[in-house]
Design an enzyme around this catalytic site. Structure first.
Site, short mmCIF file in Angstrom:
data_model
loop_
_atom_site.label_atom_id
_atom_site.label_comp_id
_atom_site.label_asym_id
_atom_site.label_seq_id
_atom_site.Cartn_x
_atom_site.Cartn_y
_atom_site.Cartn_z
N GLU A 1 -2.19 -16.10 -2.99
CA GLU A 1 -2.49 -14.71 -2.65
C GLU A 1 -3.32 -14.04 -3.76
OE1 GLU A 1 1.91 -13.84 -0.68
OE2 GLU A 1 1.33 -12.89 -2.54
N CYS B 1 -6.25 -8.42 -8.51
CA CYS B 1 -5.10 -9.14 -9.06
C CYS B 1 -5.15 -10.58 -8.54
CB CYS B 1 -3.83 -8.41 -8.62
SG CYS B 1 -2.34 -9.22 -9.15
N CYS C 1 5.20 -20.81 -8.70
CA CYS C 1 5.46 -20.56 -10.12
C CYS C 1 6.78 -21.23 -10.50
CB CYS C 1 5.55 -19.05 -10.36
SG CYS C 1 5.87 -18.64 -12.11
N CYS D 1 11.66 -15.93 -11.88
CA CYS D 1 12.13 -14.57 -12.16
C CYS D 1 12.86 -14.08 -10.90
CB CYS D 1 10.96 -13.64 -12.48
SG CYS D 1 10.05 -14.15 -13.94
N CYS E 1 11.30 -11.87 -7.97
CA CYS E 1 9.95 -12.22 -7.56
C CYS E 1 9.95 -13.26 -6.43
CB CYS E 1 9.20 -12.78 -8.77
SG CYS E 1 7.62 -13.52 -8.37
N SER F 1 -1.57 -11.58 -18.01
CA SER F 1 -0.19 -11.09 -18.02
C SER F 1 0.78 -12.26 -18.06
CB SER F 1 0.06 -10.25 -16.77
OG SER F 1 1.41 -9.85 -16.71
N LEU G 1 8.20 -7.52 -20.08
CA LEU G 1 9.39 -7.44 -20.92
C LEU G 1 10.65 -7.33 -20.06
CD1 LEU G 1 9.55 -7.60 -23.94
CD2 LEU G 1 9.58 -5.12 -24.04
N ASN H 1 9.27 -3.72 -6.65
CA ASN H 1 8.91 -3.84 -5.24
C ASN H 1 9.32 -5.22 -4.77
OD1 ASN H 1 7.71 -4.11 -2.77
ND2 ASN H 1 5.61 -3.89 -3.49
N CYS I 1 3.77 -10.06 -5.59
CA CYS I 1 3.25 -11.41 -5.41
C CYS I 1 4.25 -12.31 -4.70
CB CYS I 1 2.78 -12.01 -6.72
SG CYS I 1 4.04 -12.67 -7.77
#
Ligand code: SF4
Length: 365
Positions: free
Chosen positions: A103, A116, A123, A127, A130, A202, A226, A301, A343
């Site tokens: 994406e 972005c 990944c 996290c 996510c 990032s 962070l 989000n 994402c």
């Protein structure tokens, strides 16, 4: 250098975006072409954003035909997109030559247009808030696949980028060489000539490569997610923190700012009941007080009910607490809320569709 596509959607050609300018030069020399042709080719690809070799009208027809037989200029297709009716934020889902999907997002904010882009398919870092983290890592993107997201969105979007951020799928600093090479090509003065300062890498905190970025004096901006002011909380929502603990991450940020004389941006995703109290805001100020930095507050989000943003008034209080301490802090709206713009969410939604439906949306040139 070869990069041959095996996908049924692409012919058995090489992707010319995989070549460096030196490699293109060597190729043209081998083909008996004058040196200035490499410059023209580079300009056509990256400045004019040509999508096929017929557009290189300054080239003899025979050369255009040879290039067309051997190479492609676009390697993947858009298979879905969704646009926010409120702010125009648009998310694109691409299918790569090997069938993988990634994406990218365009965010419009006044005069600012932020692209972005993704750096990996999926990944590995998991996290908890996510959607991409739930996919696991399928593979790294090549530098050409990273650049091509920008090139394709320049055609599809309402405006060219004013900012490019590596905040899409994947952890950019786990695909270091391809990401840096892509950033170098995007900012190459003879090509796209995008401002180096407006490219942001990032990271969730891959310490060894934050230090490497500093040591190599990379001219790009660095953002660090962070997301918690103490180790236990950070570890619970970002498992990478077990390998790279918070105090060592902050030391790496100090090292980076000292070595590069640049400020770092800390991203802080507000998660209700987890990291969004005023006590957390105080701790956040405390742990970053000696680091030249900017702090972006981002209300979460996520479609996961366990990871939701706090109420607006709490977001404002968090902001006030930090602003009262005279720090540079901005609340970045989580753009495109209603289109699932975080994402990995469009990917997950698209996965629910049958493959038949997805393929029907293809438009072949
Ligand atoms: S937030 Fe970023 S680093 Fe974490 S799992 Fe998602 S894509 Fe990976």
């Amino acid at each position: 250098m070869t990069f041959t596509f095996k996908s049924k959607y692409d012919l058995n050609k090489e992707n010319i975006l995989e070549y460096t300018s030196d490699e293109l030069n060597a190729l043209f020399t081998e083909m008996g072409q004058p040196g200035y042709r490499t410059f023209q080719l580079w300009k056509g690809i990256y400045s004019a954003n040509y999508t096929n070799f017929e557009q290189f009208t300054s080239f003899p027809k025979t050369l255009r035909n040879i290039l067309d037989e051997k190479f492609i200029l676009r390697s993947f297709k858009q298979i879905d997109s969704v646009q926010s009716p409120t702010d125009g934020t648009t998310k694109y889902l691409w299918e790569l030559a090997d069938g993988s999907k990634i994406e990218s997002v365009i965010i419009y904010e006044g005069k600012r247009t932020t692209y972005c882009i993704s750096s990996q398919v999926g990944c590995p870092l998991d996290c908890k808030f996510c959607a991409t983290g739930k996919m696991g890592l399928l593979r790294n993107l090549s530098h050409a696949e990273i650049i091509e997201q920008v090139m394709q969105m320049k055609v599809l979007g309402k405006s060219s980028p004013t900012n490019i951020v590596f905040m899409g799928m994947g952890e950019p600093l786990l695909n270091y060489d391809a990401v840096m090479r892509a950033a170098d090509v995007l900012s190459e003065p003879e090509g796209m000539a995008f401002s180096r300062k407006k490219i942001t890498i990032s990271t969730s905190g891959i310490i060894k490569n934050i230090r490497r970025m500093a040591d190599e004096n990379r001219p790009y901006s660095l953002a660090i997610s962070l997301n918690a002011p103490e180790q236990a909380v950070r570890e619970a929502i970002m498992p990478i923190s077990r390998k790279y603990p918070l105090d060592e991450l902050l030391n790496a940020a100090r090292y980076y700012t000292k070595k590069t004389e640049k400020r770092v941006t800390f991203e802080y995703v507000l998660l209700n009941g987890i990291n969004a109290s005023l006590k957390d805001a105080q701790k956040l100020l405390q742990i970053t007080k000696d680091i030249p930095c900017k702090i972006n507050i981002i209300p979460c989000n996520s479609d996961d009910p366990n990871y939701q943003p706090p109420p607006d008034e709490q977001v404002v209080k968090f902001d006030r607490m930090v602003n009262a301490n005279q720090r540079t802090i901005t609340i970045r709206k989580s753009k495109g809320w209603e289109i699932q713009a975080a994402c990995g969410q469009l990917y997950a939604e698209n996965k629910q569709k049958s493959r038949k439906t997805v393929f029907n949306e293809y438009k072949f040139d």
